[in-house]
Design a protein around this motif. Structure first.
Motif, short mmCIF file in Angstrom:
data_model
loop_
_atom_site.label_atom_id
_atom_site.label_comp_id
_atom_site.label_asym_id
_atom_site.label_seq_id
_atom_site.Cartn_x
_atom_site.Cartn_y
_atom_site.Cartn_z
N LEU A 1 0.81 -1.19 0.09
CA LEU A 1 -0.12 0.05 0.00
C LEU A 1 0.80 1.04 0.11
O LEU A 1 1.83 1.26 0.66
CB LEU A 1 -0.79 0.19 1.20
CG LEU A 1 -1.86 -1.21 1.42
CD1 LEU A 1 -2.50 -1.42 2.81
CD2 LEU A 1 -3.08 -1.03 0.33
N SER A 2 0.52 2.18 -0.74
CA SER A 2 1.45 3.35 -0.94
C SER A 2 0.57 4.46 -1.43
O SER A 2 -0.71 4.43 -1.59
CB SER A 2 2.61 3.12 -1.76
OG SER A 2 2.00 3.27 -3.08
N ASP A 3 1.23 5.61 -1.78
CA ASP A 3 0.53 6.83 -2.61
C ASP A 3 0.04 6.25 -3.89
O ASP A 3 -0.55 7.36 -4.50
CB ASP A 3 1.23 7.92 -2.27
CG ASP A 3 2.43 7.93 -2.79
OD1 ASP A 3 2.86 7.00 -3.44
OD2 ASP A 3 3.31 9.02 -2.61
N ARG A 4 0.33 5.08 -4.37
CA ARG A 4 -0.02 4.71 -5.57
C ARG A 4 -1.22 4.03 -5.49
O ARG A 4 -1.93 3.45 -6.53
CB ARG A 4 0.91 3.86 -6.42
CG ARG A 4 2.49 4.57 -6.48
CD ARG A 4 2.93 4.94 -7.81
NE ARG A 4 2.60 3.99 -8.90
CZ ARG A 4 1.72 4.09 -9.82
NH1 ARG A 4 1.31 5.43 -10.13
NH2 ARG A 4 1.36 3.41 -10.89
N THR A 5 -1.77 3.48 -4.32
CA THR A 5 -2.98 2.99 -4.18
C THR A 5 -4.08 3.75 -4.40
O THR A 5 -4.29 4.92 -3.75
CB THR A 5 -3.22 2.20 -2.48
OG1 THR A 5 -1.51 1.62 -2.39
CG2 THR A 5 -4.35 1.30 -2.35
N VAL A 6 -5.07 3.22 -5.00
CA VAL A 6 -6.54 3.81 -5.24
C VAL A 6 -7.39 2.93 -4.64
O VAL A 6 -7.78 1.76 -5.24
CB VAL A 6 -6.55 4.19 -6.73
CG1 VAL A 6 -8.03 5.03 -6.84
CG2 VAL A 6 -5.50 5.05 -7.26
N ALA A 7 -8.01 3.12 -3.61
CA ALA A 7 -8.92 1.83 -3.01
C ALA A 7 -10.37 2.52 -3.03
O ALA A 7 -10.68 3.73 -2.93
CB ALA A 7 -8.55 2.06 -1.40
N ALA A 8 -11.30 1.59 -3.39
CA ALA A 8 -12.64 1.74 -3.39
C ALA A 8 -13.22 1.11 -2.20
O ALA A 8 -12.96 -0.19 -2.00
CB ALA A 8 -13.39 1.38 -4.80
N VAL A 9 -13.82 1.85 -1.25
CA VAL A 9 -14.22 1.18 0.08
C VAL A 9 -15.74 1.28 0.14
O VAL A 9 -16.16 2.44 0.08
CB VAL A 9 -13.70 1.63 1.15
CG1 VAL A 9 -13.85 1.09 2.42
CG2 VAL A 9 -11.91 1.75 1.16
N THR A 10 -16.72 0.35 0.45
CA THR A 10 -17.98 0.58 0.43
C THR A 10 -18.16 0.58 2.02
O THR A 10 -17.73 -0.30 2.68
CB THR A 10 -18.84 -0.79 -0.21
OG1 THR A 10 -18.61 -1.80 0.40
CG2 THR A 10 -18.45 -0.68 -1.67
N GLY A 11 -19.50 0.99 2.27
CA GLY A 11 -19.82 1.17 3.80
C GLY A 11 -18.72 2.00 4.73
O GLY A 11 -18.35 1.94 5.98
N ALA A 12 -18.09 3.09 3.72
CA ALA A 12 -17.29 4.05 4.57
C ALA A 12 -17.55 4.87 5.28
O ALA A 12 -16.74 5.77 6.09
CB ALA A 12 -16.44 4.57 3.14
N GLY A 13 -18.86 5.00 5.62
CA GLY A 13 -19.62 6.05 6.52
C GLY A 13 -19.51 5.61 7.92
O GLY A 13 -19.57 6.54 8.76
N SER A 14 -19.00 4.59 8.52
CA SER A 14 -19.14 4.26 9.72
C SER A 14 -18.27 3.05 10.08
O SER A 14 -17.78 2.27 8.93
CB SER A 14 -20.60 3.65 10.07
OG SER A 14 -20.61 3.16 11.42
N GLY A 15 -17.86 2.74 11.25
CA GLY A 15 -17.25 1.32 11.89
C GLY A 15 -16.07 1.12 10.92
O GLY A 15 -14.99 1.92 11.01
N ILE A 16 -15.83 -0.31 10.71
CA ILE A 16 -14.69 -0.64 10.04
C ILE A 16 -14.48 0.01 8.68
O ILE A 16 -13.18 0.58 8.35
CB ILE A 16 -14.93 -2.31 9.74
CG1 ILE A 16 -15.07 -2.97 11.03
CG2 ILE A 16 -13.72 -2.81 8.85
CD1 ILE A 16 -15.64 -4.50 10.69
N GLY A 17 -15.38 0.41 7.75
CA GLY A 17 -15.26 1.23 6.48
C GLY A 17 -14.49 2.36 6.61
O GLY A 17 -13.79 2.78 6.19
N ARG A 18 -14.99 3.40 7.64
CA ARG A 18 -14.60 4.48 8.15
C ARG A 18 -13.16 4.21 8.60
O ARG A 18 -12.05 4.99 8.03
CB ARG A 18 -15.20 5.11 9.00
CG ARG A 18 -14.47 6.51 9.49
CD ARG A 18 -15.60 7.19 10.56
NE ARG A 18 -16.39 7.98 9.89
CZ ARG A 18 -17.28 8.83 10.42
NH1 ARG A 18 -17.29 9.17 11.74
NH2 ARG A 18 -18.60 9.26 9.75
N ALA A 19 -12.70 3.41 9.40
CA ALA A 19 -11.35 2.86 10.01
C ALA A 19 -10.61 2.64 8.71
O ALA A 19 -9.21 2.91 8.72
CB ALA A 19 -11.51 1.93 10.87
#
Ligand SMILES: NC(=O)c1ccc[n+]([C@@H]2O[C@H](COP(=O)([O-])OP(=O)(O)OC[C@H]3O[C@@H](n4cnc5c(N)ncnc54)[C@H](O)[C@@H]3O)[C@@H](O)[C@H]2O)c1
Length: 270
Positions: A3-21
């Motif tokens: 993982l680095s500044d070259r990573t582009v991550a799509a995260v679902t459920g990002a508004g809370s809990g594990i997704g936000r973290a």
């Protein structure tokens, strides 16, 4: 996958809990983020916390149980960032009650989000992940994808389905440059139990349902931040299967030792 500044991550459920973290931990590594949630206010709050890390953040209002919205999300994420090389299918909900308290709609609701949501994510992001390889898919199951305790027919069915789908897809993708991890968290201290739906057909008094929820919440011991850090460690270690928390390790061992009788031992431990 590093993982680095070259990573582009799509995260679902990002508004809370594990997704936000996960979003914040990834932002701290310099990753760019395409964050999705069905709750706009919660998503905006995550963005406020993530943006100071300096990486690019795009926000996507998505109900993962609607395939067209997930397809649009994949296209919009790639349009915003040029590519996506990490997909985390994390959005999920909980449903409590005995099988007879659950309506068919309840079961279809939870399968729609917890199972089909992840499948839609894989279907619509995979072509982009292949182009961006080395890349990775992370599908969040649960310890209830390893064991099926009582009053979890809907949730356990959805999380066993996530596991079966993910293990097969992982083997299929071997050698493609797209890795896959399936995550089995134990109890993580998030809003999930508070937000859990009771079965529509229940006749239990509200106070009893609330007591059950509070009992469940007491077993959520690991912080979302620790869970996210463990997931990122698993991504960097190319782990196919990521267990989170001592409770998850104990449950995994009990299931192997007593595949038909683990509940009796767990009841004694709890
Ligand atoms: N908390 C735990 O103890 C635990 C244990 C095992 C597995 N999990 C799994 O971890 C994942 C994250 O859960 P959490 O504990 O952080 O819960 P949470 O309730 O804190 O967060 C879930 C997020 O998903 C979003 N969401 C719900 N339905 C959605 C939909 N249809 N489309 C898009 N987003 C939607 C919610 O708005 C919320 O922001 C879930 O898949 C859950 O099943 C959690």
């Amino acid at each position: 996958m590093q993982l680095s500044d070259r990573t582009v991550a799509a995260v679902t459920g990002a508004g809370s809990g594990i997704g936000r973290a996960l979003a914040l931990n990834l932002a701290a590594r310099g990753a760019a983020l395409a964050l999705a949630d069905v709750n706009e206010d919660a998503l905006n709050e995550t963005a406020l916390l993530a943006r100071p890390f300096g990486g690019r953040v795009s926000l996507h209002m998505v109900d993962v149980s609607r395939e067209a919205e997930v397809a649009e999300y994949a296209a919009a994420a790639v349009a915003a960032h040029g590519r996506v090389n990490l997909l985390i299918n994390n959005a999920g909900v909980a449903l409590g009650g005995t099988f007879e308290e659950l309506s068919q709609d309840d079961l279809e609701w939870i399968m729609g989000i917890n199972f089909w949501g992840g499948v839609y994510g894989c279907r619509h992001f995979l072509p982009h992940l292949r182009v961006a390889a080395p890349a990775r898919i992370v599908n969040v199951s649960s310890v209830f994808g390893l064991i099926g305790p009582p009053e979890q027919t809907g949730y356990a069915a959805s999380k066993f389905a996530v596991r079966g789908f993910s293990e097969s897809l992982r083997h299929e993708l071997r050698g493609s440059g797209v890795g896959l991890s399936v995550v089995h968290p134990g109890g993580i201290r998030t809003a999930i139990a508070r937000r859990a739906r009771p079965g529509s057909l229940t006749t239990r008094p509200r106070a009893e349902l609330e007591r059950g929820q509070a009992d469940f919440e007491r077993r959520l011991v690991t912080s979302p931040h620790r869970a996210a850090a463990r997931i990122l460690q698993g991504i960097e270690g190319d782990e196919g299967r990521i267990l989170i928390g001592t409770d998850a390790t104990v449950i995994d061992v009990l299931q192997r030792l007593f595949p038909a009788r683990y509940m009796a031992t767990l009841d004694r431990l709890i």
